[in-house]
Design an enzyme around this catalytic site. Structure first.
Site, short mmCIF file in Angstrom:
data_model
loop_
_atom_site.label_atom_id
_atom_site.label_comp_id
_atom_site.label_asym_id
_atom_site.label_seq_id
_atom_site.Cartn_x
_atom_site.Cartn_y
_atom_site.Cartn_z
N GLU A 18 0.82 -1.21 0.00
CA GLU A 18 0.00 0.00 0.00
C GLU A 18 0.86 1.27 0.00
OE1 GLU A 18 -2.94 -0.51 -0.84
OE2 GLU A 18 -3.09 -2.61 -0.27
N HIS B 32 1.76 2.22 -3.41
CA HIS B 32 0.69 2.93 -4.12
C HIS B 32 0.78 4.44 -3.90
CE1 HIS B 32 -1.75 -0.03 -6.11
NE2 HIS B 32 -1.91 -0.75 -5.01
#
Length: 179
Positions: free
Chosen positions: A144, A147
């Protein structure tokens, strides 16, 4: 009632942009985004989701590990909003593991990640948190965090030989008898 957000897919330019720091955690838009991300990741059988995956360029993601059809062996934890997260330190040991992504449906890849990381982030309550994460939850955090920097797991796969379709993954890895 809140509806899950639309998850954007590879090719959308927002996925390749560095996201912006969240300046006011208590802002109503941010608090609503957190609730919407939690609902979205649960409905999609994910274990994590970052704001850029719903076309919001905020440094915010949810770690929501739990067993589900996509990750049947995931450990159980409460969905946690991690705002302006960063890795403070990491183990020298890395480990390859299978990853998928809601923004890259249908593909899994073997991705090397640090096995243990010490992280810092702001919670949705505005408090600063610091903790050590290991194994699968450390993998989710690193995925994550990527990202937020415009990186997707495909960028980290070392060989195209380490990719497979979701269907093959489910048959060969998830349903395979233990060796």
């Amino acid at each position: 009632m809140t509806e899950p957000l639309k998850v954007i897919e590879l090719g959308n330019p927002v996925l390749r942009q560095r996201s912006q720091p969240v300046l006011d955690v208590r802002n109503e838009r941010i608090q609503t985004l957190i609730d919407d991300l939690i609902l979205t990741v649960q409905k999609a059988n994910g274990v994590g989701i970052a704001a850029p995956q719903v076309a919001q360029s905020d440094r915010l993601f949810i770690v929501a590990s739990r067993p589900n059809p996509r990750y049947p062996h995931a450990p159980e934890m409460e969905p946690t909003a991690m705002i302006n997260p960063r890795i403070l330190s990491h183990s020298s040991e890395t480990e390859k593991g299978w990853e998928g992504c809601l923004s890259i449906p249908g593909i899994r890849g073997q991705v090397p990640r640090f096995r243990a990381i010490e992280v810092e982030y702001v919670g949705r309550d505005g408090r600063q948190y610091r903790q050590e994460l290991t194994d699968f939850v450390a993998r989710i955090f690193q995925h994550e965090l990527d990202h937020l920097d415009g990186i997707v797991f495909l960028d980290r796969v070392q060989s195209t030989q380490e990719l497979m379709t979701e269907q093959e993954y489910q048959q060969r890895v998830v349903q395979a008898p233990e060796a």
